[in-house]
Design a protein around this motif. Structure first.
Motif, PDB file in Angstrom:
ATOM      1  N   ASP A 111       0.831  -1.204   0.000  1.00  0.00           N
ATOM      2  CA  ASP A 111       0.000   0.000   0.000  1.00  0.00           C
ATOM      3  C   ASP A 111       0.867   1.257   0.000  1.00  0.00           C
ATOM      4  OD1 ASP A 111      -2.871  -0.983   0.310  1.00  0.00           O
ATOM      5  OD2 ASP A 111      -1.813  -2.121   1.836  1.00  0.00           O
ATOM      6  N   LEU A 112       1.964   1.213   0.760  1.00  0.00           N
ATOM      7  CA  LEU A 112       2.847   2.379   0.868  1.00  0.00           C
ATOM      8  C   LEU A 112       3.487   2.714  -0.474  1.00  0.00           C
ATOM      9  CD1 LEU A 112       4.235   4.459   2.712  1.00  0.00           C
ATOM     10  CD2 LEU A 112       5.974   2.737   3.225  1.00  0.00           C
ATOM     11  N   HIS A 113       3.786   1.674  -1.260  1.00  0.00           N
ATOM     12  CA  HIS A 113       4.513   1.900  -2.509  1.00  0.00           C
ATOM     13  C   HIS A 113       3.617   2.169  -3.710  1.00  0.00           C
ATOM     14  CE1 HIS A 113       8.086  -0.348  -0.545  1.00  0.00           C
ATOM     15  NE2 HIS A 113       8.004   0.905  -0.173  1.00  0.00           N
ATOM     16  N   GLY A 114       2.319   2.051  -3.499  1.00  0.00           N
ATOM     17  CA  GLY A 114       1.412   2.308  -4.624  1.00  0.00           C
ATOM     18  C   GLY A 114       0.762   3.676  -4.506  1.00  0.00           C
ATOM     19  N   ARG A 115      -0.066   3.989  -5.489  1.00  0.00           N
ATOM     20  CA  ARG A 115      -0.806   5.248  -5.432  1.00  0.00           C
ATOM     21  C   ARG A 115      -1.843   5.168  -4.302  1.00  0.00           C
ATOM     22  NH1 ARG A 115      -3.585   6.272 -10.999  1.00  0.00           N
ATOM     23  NH2 ARG A 115      -4.591   4.342 -10.369  1.00  0.00           N
ATOM     24  N   LEU A 116      -2.168   6.313  -3.726  1.00  0.00           N
ATOM     25  CA  LEU A 116      -3.212   6.348  -2.694  1.00  0.00           C
ATOM     26  C   LEU A 116      -4.513   5.780  -3.254  1.00  0.00           C
ATOM     27  CD1 LEU A 116      -4.374   7.252   0.066  1.00  0.00           C
ATOM     28  CD2 LEU A 116      -4.861   9.468  -1.003  1.00  0.00           C
ATOM     29  N   VAL A 117      -4.808   6.115  -4.491  1.00  0.00           N
ATOM     30  CA  VAL A 117      -6.071   5.716  -5.097  1.00  0.00           C
ATOM     31  C   VAL A 117      -6.194   4.186  -5.177  1.00  0.00           C
ATOM     32  CG1 VAL A 117      -5.321   5.801  -7.524  1.00  0.00           C
ATOM     33  CG2 VAL A 117      -7.677   6.372  -6.935  1.00  0.00           C
ATOM     34  N   ASP A 118      -5.039   3.503  -5.171  1.00  0.00           N
ATOM     35  CA  ASP A 118      -5.059   2.044  -5.246  1.00  0.00           C
ATOM     36  C   ASP A 118      -4.957   1.381  -3.875  1.00  0.00           C
ATOM     37  OD1 ASP A 118      -5.116   2.095  -8.070  1.00  0.00           O
ATOM     38  OD2 ASP A 118      -2.931   2.396  -8.121  1.00  0.00           O
ATOM     39  N   SER A 119      -4.848   2.145  -2.805  1.00  0.00           N
ATOM     40  CA  SER A 119      -4.596   1.533  -1.492  1.00  0.00           C
ATOM     41  C   SER A 119      -5.786   0.682  -1.053  1.00  0.00           C
ATOM     42  CB  SER A 119      -4.291   2.611  -0.439  1.00  0.00           C
ATOM     43  OG  SER A 119      -5.403   3.454  -0.244  1.00  0.00           O
ATOM     44  N   SER A 120      -5.471  -0.397  -0.346  1.00  0.00           N
ATOM     45  CA  SER A 120      -6.527  -1.294   0.133  1.00  0.00           C
ATOM     46  C   SER A 120      -7.134  -0.738   1.420  1.00  0.00           C
ATOM     47  CB  SER A 120      -5.942  -2.683   0.410  1.00  0.00           C
ATOM     48  OG  SER A 120      -5.082  -2.632   1.526  1.00  0.00           O
ATOM     49  N   ALA A 121      -8.375  -1.112   1.652  1.00  0.00           N
ATOM     50  CA  ALA A 121      -9.040  -0.668   2.887  1.00  0.00           C
ATOM     51  C   ALA A 121      -8.300  -1.210   4.099  1.00  0.00           C
ATOM     52  CB  ALA A 121     -10.501  -1.143   2.882  1.00  0.00           C
ATOM     53  N   THR A 122      -7.830  -2.465   3.988  1.00  0.00           N
ATOM     54  CA  THR A 122      -7.134  -3.075   5.126  1.00  0.00           C
ATOM     55  C   THR A 122      -5.804  -2.378   5.383  1.00  0.00           C
ATOM     56  OG1 THR A 122      -8.082  -5.162   4.402  1.00  0.00           O
ATOM     57  CG2 THR A 122      -6.336  -5.293   6.035  1.00  0.00           C
ATOM     58  N   GLY A 123      -5.046  -2.129   4.312  1.00  0.00           N
ATOM     59  CA  GLY A 123      -3.748  -1.481   4.475  1.00  0.00           C
ATOM     60  C   GLY A 123      -3.891  -0.068   5.029  1.00  0.00           C
ATOM     61  N   PHE A 124      -4.877   0.641   4.532  1.00  0.00           N
ATOM     62  CA  PHE A 124      -5.105   2.006   5.011  1.00  0.00           C
ATOM     63  C   PHE A 124      -5.462   1.980   6.500  1.00  0.00           C
ATOM     64  CE2 PHE A 124      -7.145   6.024   5.728  1.00  0.00           C
ATOM     65  CZ  PHE A 124      -6.465   6.905   4.913  1.00  0.00           C
ATOM     66  N   ALA A 125      -6.341   1.039   6.869  1.00  0.00           N
ATOM     67  CA  ALA A 125      -6.773   0.953   8.270  1.00  0.00           C
ATOM     68  C   ALA A 125      -5.610   0.566   9.187  1.00  0.00           C
ATOM     69  CB  ALA A 125      -7.914  -0.056   8.401  1.00  0.00           C
ATOM     70  N   GLN A 126      -4.749  -0.353   8.709  1.00  0.00           N
ATOM     71  CA  GLN A 126      -3.592  -0.744   9.535  1.00  0.00           C
ATOM     72  C   GLN A 126      -2.646   0.435   9.729  1.00  0.00           C
ATOM     73  OE1 GLN A 126      -2.362  -4.114   7.066  1.00  0.00           O
ATOM     74  NE2 GLN A 126      -2.511  -5.423   8.881  1.00  0.00           N
ATOM     75  N   ALA A 127      -2.385   1.167   8.645  1.00  0.00           N
ATOM     76  CA  ALA A 127      -1.491   2.325   8.739  1.00  0.00           C
ATOM     77  C   ALA A 127      -2.071   3.346   9.717  1.00  0.00           C
ATOM     78  CB  ALA A 127      -1.303   2.953   7.361  1.00  0.00           C
TER      79      ALA A 127
END
Ligand code: NAD
Length: 270
Positions: A111-127
């Motif tokens: 998630d960190l290395h991709g575009r924000l628009v592509d981030s997963s809900a799980t990855g965003f929530a963990q961060a």
């Protein structure tokens, strides 16, 4: 004449003797948390420090010993009960807390290395949970231990305010952290608890190595910041010491840029 309004003989040294603080986020000697811890210790504070897990312990333990930390405890904020256990140790050992420094951040690499628009809900929530909500949890746990007031400080980055290439989803996460600083300052201020953040310039640490093209950010800072250089971990550590000290008793809800002035520039072509 400087200090004209202050009584002669006032002691202006940054004395932290008698203060008890918790520093979370030491991974190794390059960590911004370590810079904060060693500066607070040098000024006389007594410290509790944590390590992420058994793998991290051998790197943190010698540092904790070098500052005679009476409390060294494991703390992965994503593991149930570990943060609470740290505060239980503080309660049984000291019965109070004067300050804490929160210097942790994490996001899944994909998630960190991709575009924000592509981030997963799980990855965003963990961060968000690890890098932002953990600070809110620490504030809640610290509140009853700060009956005499206290100071909470966290670490942010310019990517919270402006788009910084390759910072990706950590930008909105840090923006939430900075907004949390303001809300916590508002809520805890009546109890004499101050809440601030340091927006640090780019410094090579383990967390920074997770940001792609980080060397370019360092080069940009050296070329374009008003001071034409990057900042050192020690400069961030000294700013953290200042914010948790009694030299800043009227400062709360503040995002203090310790970035050689990099944040002031717009589009400047050197
Ligand atoms: P670092 O790698 O030394 O520290 C990051 C820390 O976060 C590590 O100690 C790690 O164990 C901890 N951490 C990660 N997941 C955790 C979890 N689940 N529970 C508990 N701890 C966890 O790197 P650093 O640069 O010193 O980072 C400290 C803070 O400074 C971070 O919030 C970072 O975003 C911020 N910051 C760093 C820079 C920079 O350029 N290095 C600039 C601005 C802000």
């Amino acid at each position: 004449m400087t200090n004209a309004t202050h009584a002669p003989g006032t002691n202006w040294s940054l004395d932290m003797n008698g203060k008890k603080g918790l520093v979370i986020g030491i991974a190794n000697e390059h960590s911004l948390a370590w810079a904060a811890a060693r500066n607070c210790h040098a000024a006389g504070a007594e410290l509790a420090v944590t390590y992420l897990n058994d793998k991290a312990r051998p790197h943190v333990e010698p540092l904790a010993q070098s500052i005679d930390a009476p409390i060294l405890a494991p703390c992965d904020v994503s593991r149930d009960g570990q943060l609470e256990a740290v505060f239980e140790r503080i309660t049984s050992t000291w019965g109070r807390l004067d300050f804490l420094v929160h210097a942790i951040a994490w996001a899944p690499a994909a998630d960190l290395h991709g575009r924000l628009v592509d981030s997963s809900a799980t990855g965003f929530a963990q961060a968000m949970q690890i890098s932002c909500h953990s600070f809110i949890r620490m504030a809640k746990l610290a509140e009853p231990l700060m009956a005499r007031g206290g100071s909470l400080t966290t670490l942010s980055f310019l990517g919270a305010e402006k788009v910084v290439d390759h910072y990706n989803l950590m930008g909105p996460v840090k923006a939430a952290l900075e907004a949390s600083v303001r809300y916590l300052a508002h809520e805890l201020g009546p109890k004499g608890i101050r809440v601030n953040a340091i927006s640090a310039g780019a410094i090579k640490t383990r967390a920074a190595s997770g940001i792609e093209h980080f060397d370019e950010l360092i080069r940009e800072t050296e070329a374009k910041s008003p001071l034409r250089r990057t900042v050192t971990a020690d400069e961030v550590g000294r700013a953290a010491l200042l914010l948790v000290s009694d030299h800043t008793t009227a400062i709360t809800g503040e995002i203090l840029h310790v970035d050689a002035g990099f944040h002031v520039d717009g589009m400047i072509f050197h």
